[in-house]
Design a protein around this motif. Structure first.
Motif, short mmCIF file in Angstrom:
data_model
loop_
_atom_site.label_atom_id
_atom_site.label_comp_id
_atom_site.label_asym_id
_atom_site.label_seq_id
_atom_site.Cartn_x
_atom_site.Cartn_y
_atom_site.Cartn_z
N ASN A 238 0.87 -1.18 0.00
CA ASN A 238 0.00 0.00 0.00
C ASN A 238 0.90 1.23 0.00
O ASN A 238 1.29 1.73 1.06
N PHE A 239 1.26 1.71 -1.17
CA PHE A 239 2.26 2.77 -1.28
C PHE A 239 1.80 4.08 -0.64
O PHE A 239 2.42 4.57 0.32
N THR A 240 0.71 4.65 -1.11
CA THR A 240 0.26 5.94 -0.59
C THR A 240 -0.18 5.84 0.85
O THR A 240 0.11 6.72 1.67
N GLY A 241 -0.87 4.75 1.19
CA GLY A 241 -1.30 4.58 2.58
C GLY A 241 -0.14 4.48 3.54
O GLY A 241 -0.21 4.97 4.67
N THR A 242 0.94 3.85 3.10
CA THR A 242 2.14 3.74 3.94
C THR A 242 2.75 5.12 4.19
O THR A 242 3.07 5.47 5.34
N LEU A 243 2.89 5.91 3.13
CA LEU A 243 3.48 7.24 3.29
C LEU A 243 2.58 8.15 4.13
O LEU A 243 3.05 8.89 4.99
N MET A 244 1.29 8.10 3.88
CA MET A 244 0.37 9.00 4.57
C MET A 244 0.22 8.66 6.05
O MET A 244 -0.06 9.54 6.87
N ALA A 245 0.42 7.40 6.41
CA ALA A 245 0.34 7.04 7.84
C ALA A 245 1.35 7.82 8.65
O ALA A 245 1.07 8.27 9.77
N LYS A 246 2.56 8.00 8.10
CA LYS A 246 3.59 8.77 8.81
C LYS A 246 3.28 10.26 8.78
O LYS A 246 3.57 10.99 9.73
N VAL A 247 2.68 10.72 7.68
CA VAL A 247 2.28 12.13 7.62
C VAL A 247 1.30 12.45 8.73
O VAL A 247 1.40 13.48 9.41
N VAL A 248 0.34 11.55 8.95
CA VAL A 248 -0.65 11.75 10.01
C VAL A 248 0.04 11.78 11.38
O VAL A 248 -0.22 12.65 12.21
N PHE A 249 0.93 10.81 11.61
CA PHE A 249 1.67 10.78 12.88
C PHE A 249 2.43 12.09 13.09
O PHE A 249 2.36 12.71 14.16
N ALA B 172 0.74 15.34 28.80
CA ALA B 172 -0.18 16.47 28.98
C ALA B 172 -1.63 15.98 29.06
O ALA B 172 -2.04 15.13 28.25
N PRO B 173 -2.43 16.49 29.98
CA PRO B 173 -3.82 16.03 30.12
C PRO B 173 -4.67 16.24 28.86
O PRO B 173 -5.58 15.45 28.61
N SER B 174 -4.35 17.26 28.07
CA SER B 174 -5.16 17.57 26.90
C SER B 174 -4.68 16.88 25.63
O SER B 174 -5.29 17.05 24.57
N VAL B 175 -3.62 16.09 25.73
CA VAL B 175 -2.97 15.60 24.51
C VAL B 175 -3.87 14.64 23.73
O VAL B 175 -3.85 14.63 22.50
N LYS B 176 -4.68 13.86 24.41
CA LYS B 176 -5.53 12.91 23.68
C LYS B 176 -6.57 13.64 22.85
O LYS B 176 -6.78 13.31 21.67
N ASP B 177 -7.22 14.63 23.43
CA ASP B 177 -8.22 15.38 22.68
C ASP B 177 -7.60 16.11 21.49
O ASP B 177 -8.16 16.11 20.39
N LEU B 178 -6.45 16.73 21.73
CA LEU B 178 -5.77 17.43 20.64
C LEU B 178 -5.38 16.46 19.52
O LEU B 178 -5.58 16.73 18.34
N SER B 179 -4.81 15.33 19.92
CA SER B 179 -4.34 14.35 18.94
C SER B 179 -5.48 13.76 18.14
O SER B 179 -5.41 13.64 16.91
N LEU B 180 -6.56 13.38 18.83
CA LEU B 180 -7.69 12.77 18.13
C LEU B 180 -8.36 13.75 17.17
O LEU B 180 -8.85 13.36 16.11
N GLN B 181 -8.39 15.02 17.54
CA GLN B 181 -8.96 16.02 16.63
C GLN B 181 -8.16 16.06 15.33
O GLN B 181 -8.72 16.09 14.23
N LEU B 182 -6.83 16.05 15.45
CA LEU B 182 -5.98 16.08 14.26
C LEU B 182 -6.05 14.76 13.49
O LEU B 182 -6.10 14.76 12.26
N ILE B 183 -6.04 13.65 14.22
CA ILE B 183 -6.13 12.34 13.56
C ILE B 183 -7.44 12.21 12.80
O ILE B 183 -7.48 11.77 11.64
N ASN B 184 -8.55 12.59 13.44
CA ASN B 184 -9.85 12.46 12.78
C ASN B 184 -9.94 13.32 11.53
O ASN B 184 -10.47 12.88 10.50
N GLU B 185 -9.43 14.53 11.59
CA GLU B 185 -9.43 15.38 10.40
C GLU B 185 -8.59 14.75 9.29
O GLU B 185 -9.00 14.74 8.12
N ALA B 186 -7.42 14.24 9.65
CA ALA B 186 -6.54 13.63 8.65
C ALA B 186 -7.20 12.41 8.01
O ALA B 186 -7.13 12.22 6.79
#
Length: 347
Positions: free
Chosen positions: A182-193, A214-228
């Motif tokens: 999975n070429f594009t999916g492999t590259l994009m997984a790291k972009v999301v991270f 940080a207490p807020s890190v999960k909410d911040l991270s999931l917001q970015l992950i979900n958008e990506a």
């Protein structure tokens, strides 16, 4: 096989040194004068691991215009915004049998590589490996020996003999490679991270181990992950793992993999270089726009990083001096601030 690492920065040196220590023939090619001259003068690169056991490792390094080695695989590890120039300078030693392999951060490099290498000779990859370039000719490998991993995928998504040999060489070098189809999916997984960890750590100038506490890190991270993931779904890109698994990887790498590591984006900022945020968060936002979706949090963070780049380089003393000078010249000023100390109170 023989390897040539094009871009002997932190990650380029780590890949090359580990391959060399595994018995492979490796050359380094770089356009940064100080890096080339320092490594030549000291007859190698100083390598430490987590700041310990610093030792000199022999390394052959060349400027692009003088390299004549006949490498089988060219490993590209420059910054996204520097790749076009490096390709142009290195083009005279490219040939019709060489493979281009890259684990560069962000997106945008594949299109540039395809101007010189057809898809059947391009191997894309990602690296979960922390490395710091302390200064020219001095690199620090973060994590214990054998820590970290790399994912590879052929651009055609069809493996071949050369690719299989690359995987074996990287296994011998202790870089724990995995080959996917999975070429594009492999590259994009790291972009999301990177859009989560690199960007947030850079904004607040913290290590990954600090970030994950940080207490807020999960909410911040999931917001970015979900958008990506929303962007990727609209673009028809299937990532290697689920949204929840992406968050679990953020936790694992930050907490136990590289807790002491400052991500590469922060290293760029700290050393006065351009960051690659436009190729990470910016790429996700721009890709979403093509499908009538706005990843607004990613765009907001991209602009915040650019603001940080600006403020870090801003000449505060010069600004204050100019304002004071303008104030003296302005008879219509409502408030007169006669000293730099007065103005500083309002800064």
């Amino acid at each position: 096989m023989k390897y040539a690492v094009l871009g002997a920065g932190a990650m380029g040196l780590r890949f090359g040194v580990l391959l060399q220590e595994a018995g492979l023939d490796v050359d380094f090619v770089d356009s940064w004068d100080q890096q080339v001259e320092t490594i030549r003068a000291q007859k190698g690169v100083y390598v430490s691991r987590d700041g310990q056991n610093k030792h000199l490792v022999p390394a052959n390094i060349y400027y692009p215009e003088e390299y004549s080695g006949d490498a089988d695989v060219l490993v590209f590890f420059t910054k996204q915004y520097m790749l076009a120039d490096l390709l142009d300078r290195c083009a005279p030693f490219f040939n019709d049998t060489q493979y281009a392999l890259t684990c560069m951060n962000g997106m945008g490099h594949v299109e540039k590589l395809n101007q010189y290498f057809p898809p059947e000779r391009v191997i894309g990859g990602t690296a979960m490996i922390g490395t710091v370039l302390n200064k020219a000719g001095d690199v620090d490998f973060i994590g214990q020996k054998g820590a970290g991993s790399v994912n590879f995928a052929n651009q055609t998504e069809k493996s071949d003999e050369t690719t299989q040999q690359v995987v074996q060489d990287f296994k011998a070098a202790g870089m724990n490679p995995t080959l996917t189809s999975n070429f594009t999916g492999t590259l994009m997984a790291k972009v999301v991270f990177n859009s989560v960890v690199n960007t947030l750590c850079t904004m607040f100038k913290i290590r990954m181990g600090e970030f994950i506490q940080a207490p807020s890190v999960k909410d911040l991270s999931l917001q970015l992950i979900n958008e990506a993931y929303d962007v990727c779904e609209r673009a028809g890109i299937t990532l290697l793992c689920s949204r929840h698994e992406e968050w679990e990887q953020v936790v694992a790498v930050s907490r136990t993999g590289n807790p002491l590591h400052f991500p590469s984006m922060y290293q760029d900022l700290a050393n006065g270089r351009h960051t690659e945020v436009d190729y990470i968060n910016g790429y996700l936002y721009d890709l979403g726009k093509k499908y009538n979706y706005e990843a607004t949090t990613h765009n907001f963070l991209r602009n915040l990083v650019h603001l940080t780049e600006f403020t870090d380089k801003f000449d505060v003393d010069g600004f204050i001096d100019q304002v004071l000078e303008d104030n003296k010249k302005s008879e219509a000023a409502n408030v007169t601030l006669d000293t730099k100390e007065d103005l500083a109170k309002f800064a």
